[in-house]
Design a protein around this motif. Structure first.
Motif, PDB file in Angstrom:
ATOM      1  N   VAL A   1       1.071  -1.181   0.126  1.00 16.77           N
ATOM      2  CA  VAL A   1       0.361   0.128   0.056  1.00 16.77           C
ATOM      3  C   VAL A   1       1.096   1.397  -0.120  1.00 16.77           C
ATOM      4  CG1 VAL A   1      -1.714   1.135   1.365  1.00 16.77           C
ATOM      5  CG2 VAL A   1      -1.694  -0.903   1.245  1.00 16.77           C
ATOM      6  N   GLU A   2       0.710   2.281  -0.946  1.00 13.36           N
ATOM      7  CA  GLU A   2       1.716   3.403  -0.736  1.00 13.36           C
ATOM      8  C   GLU A   2       0.574   4.749  -0.728  1.00 13.36           C
ATOM      9  OE1 GLU A   2       3.617   3.409  -4.881  1.00 13.36           O
ATOM     10  OE2 GLU A   2       1.679   4.479  -5.410  1.00 13.36           O
ATOM     11  N   ASN A   3       1.156   5.427   0.166  1.00 10.97           N
ATOM     12  CA  ASN A   3       0.471   6.865   0.395  1.00 10.97           C
ATOM     13  C   ASN A   3       0.232   7.961  -1.007  1.00 10.97           C
ATOM     14  OD1 ASN A   3       2.827   8.195   0.013  1.00 10.97           O
ATOM     15  ND2 ASN A   3       2.172   8.332   2.572  1.00 10.97           N
ATOM     16  N   ALA A   4      -0.718   8.775  -0.831  1.00  8.34           N
ATOM     17  CA  ALA A   4      -0.738   9.891  -2.061  1.00  8.34           C
ATOM     18  C   ALA A   4       0.696  10.625  -2.182  1.00  8.34           C
ATOM     19  CB  ALA A   4      -1.252  10.743  -1.269  1.00  8.34           C
ATOM     20  N   ALA A   5       1.858  10.626  -0.934  1.00 10.48           N
ATOM     21  CA  ALA A   5       3.273  11.458  -1.280  1.00 10.48           C
ATOM     22  C   ALA A   5       4.445   9.799  -1.926  1.00 10.48           C
ATOM     23  CB  ALA A   5       3.716  11.613  -0.336  1.00 10.48           C
TER      24      ALA A   5
END
Ligand SMILES: CC(C)(COP(=O)(O)OP(=O)(O)OC[C@H]1O[C@@H](n2cnc3c(N)ncnc32)[C@H](O)[C@@H]1OP(=O)(O)O)[C@@H](O)C(=O)NCCC(=O)NCCS
Length: 421
Positions: A64-68
């Motif tokens: 899972v990656e975040n918006a950054a």
């Protein structure tokens, strides 16, 4: 929804995206999370698995990656093939489960487990395993069965001090592969369940490395005076304690074993390690020998196991069940064995000693065996007997003579999983 695999790319809300790696950059970022959460040796292990393991693909890695663009949670599927008697079954280990501190308890692992289970189905895995932290994985259907970590403790003063004359030890090389394969066959010969080691997996295990990663092991061979290989052992570079751990060993003679124990003692003394722990099954030749020198059992922890579909598991192990029947009072059996899990159940239909089908039973009330479904897994894996299960779960019961048939099909056995990575 069944996710589209192998490439996953799904928005989870709050700027988070669930993905599988699309490039080296993603692999490096997943590895960086593993190093942050577990320690610097785990990221390189992750990278080596994803880049070099013969059975693993990038579709087996979820993150899972975040918006950054930061990777904040990840887990992977490490594929195994197990022998269960004559049957070979596909198994998926859930590995390197990690969430960054600021993102914990938001259901990110739970979400990835849904996709992991879809990946298990896609790979045809009839079992999933995890070495994980206690209790947590029960919520995903995992329960304890099969020994993992622990073993036998040999104090250094108990081990032979002097090397056995004529023997020497050296690091294994790829040229030793035929001898190692023969010795591995010897190590697993009495086991009812063990991992299949293809030549490709052996190559992966023996690949030389400069910086040890979390799953690195030293592989040593014991050589007789004429240079012939008389045994081998594998020692992990990393583990939780300070002792010297032996993860694998096989020998052709007691004298080769004495030479190995003397070597281990010297190595432990040299490194200031307080004792030797043989993380091996009780029947292993080195354990038998070490017990003669006074080694004592420390017991074991346990693999946690999830079976997506019990009927599929029984179909997969049918050749082994048929072998057990053929070698018993039930040779040529024609009858149904009806198993009641209270909410549902199974009927194993035998015809002339063959497994004809595994179906839902016509009348669950007329069961030969009743027990909670989770208690059936340790029975099928030979890890618990009927009496042990009834002791733990009073809602376990059987009808008369069915007990002997059940014990014939699912006897207690000794399983041990020497690693494939
Ligand atoms: C353990 C770990 C992976 C959990 O990740 P996570 O993303 O916080 O997990 P989730 O939020 O998806 O957990 C699902 C559920 O379990 C609960 N939970 C989370 N951590 C838990 C724990 N350590 N023990 C018990 N329950 C826990 C969550 O609250 C959530 O409950 P809910 O569904 O009722 O809301 C994470 O805490 C971590 O990385 N820890 C350090 C590394 C580690 O121990 N990894 C596991 C190695 S096997």
């Amino acid at each position: 929804m069944t996710p589209v695999l192998p490439r996953v790319n799904e928005a989870l809300g709050n700027g988070l995206t669930l993905r599988t790696p699309a490039g080296l950059d993603d692999v490096e970022r997943v590895a960086a999370l593993a190093s942050t959460v577990f320690g610097p040796e785990v990221g390189p292990m992750m990278q080596t698995l994803l880049m070099r393991h013969p059975s693993m693909t990038w579709a087996d890695q979820l993150f899972v990656e975040n918006a950054a663009g930061e990777v904040v949670s990840a887990l992977c599927l490490i594929p195994w093939t197990w022998r269960y008697g004559r049957a070979e079954i596909a198994v998926g280990e859930m590995g390197v489960v990690a969430t960054a501190v600021d993102y914990r308890r938001r259901g990110l692992v739970r979400r990835q487990v849904d996709f992991f289970k879809a990946r298990l189905a896609e790979r045809g895995c009839v079992l999933s395993i995890i070495q994980g932290i206690p209790f947590y994985y029960r919520q995903f259907g995992y329960d304890y069965a099969l020994p993992l970590e622990g073993g036998w403790r040999l104090e250094l003063r108990q081990a032979p001090a002097a090397p056995e004359a004529g023997y020497s030890l050296r690091r294994a090389t790829l040229d030793d592969l035929p001898a190692l394969q023969a010795l591995y066959a010897r190590a697993v010969r009495g086991l009812t369940i063990y991992a299949v080691r293809t030549p490709e997996i052996w190559h992966y295990l023996l690949e030389p490395y400069t910086t040890p990663v979390a799953d690195s092991r030293q592989t040593w061979v014991v050589c007789a005076a004429d240079g012939a290989i008389a045994g081998y052992t594998r020692l992990p570079e990393f583990h939780f304690g300070t002792e010297l751990v032996v993860d694998e060993a096989s020998l052709v003679s007691a004298s080769a074993g004495v030479a190995l124990l003397a070597h281990l003692r010297r190595q432990a003394e040299g490194a200031g390690q307080p004792f030797i722990r043989l993380n091996l099954p009780g029947s292993n030749d080195l354990v038998q020998l070490a017990r003669a020198f006074g080694a004592a059992s420390e017991g074991t922890y346990s693999w946690q196991i999830f079976v997506p579909d019990l009927a599929a598991l029984l179909r997969a192990i049918a050749p082994a069940l048929e072998d057990r029947l053929a070698d018993s009072l039930y040779a040529g059996l024609t009858r149904d064995l009806r198993i009641n899990f209270y909410r549902d159940g199974l009927a194993l239909r035998f015809a002339q000693g063959r497994v004809q089908e595994v179906t839902a039973p016509a009348e669950p009330g007329q069961a030969d065996l009743s027990l909670p479904a989770w208690a059936f897994v340790p029975l099928v894996l030979g890890h618990r007997t009927l009496d042990e299960l009834r002791f733990a779960y009073p809602d376990t019961s059987w009808r008369g003579e069915a007990r002997l048939l059940i014990e014939t099909l699912f006897p207690r056995g000794e399983a041990f999983l020497y690693t494939v990575y």
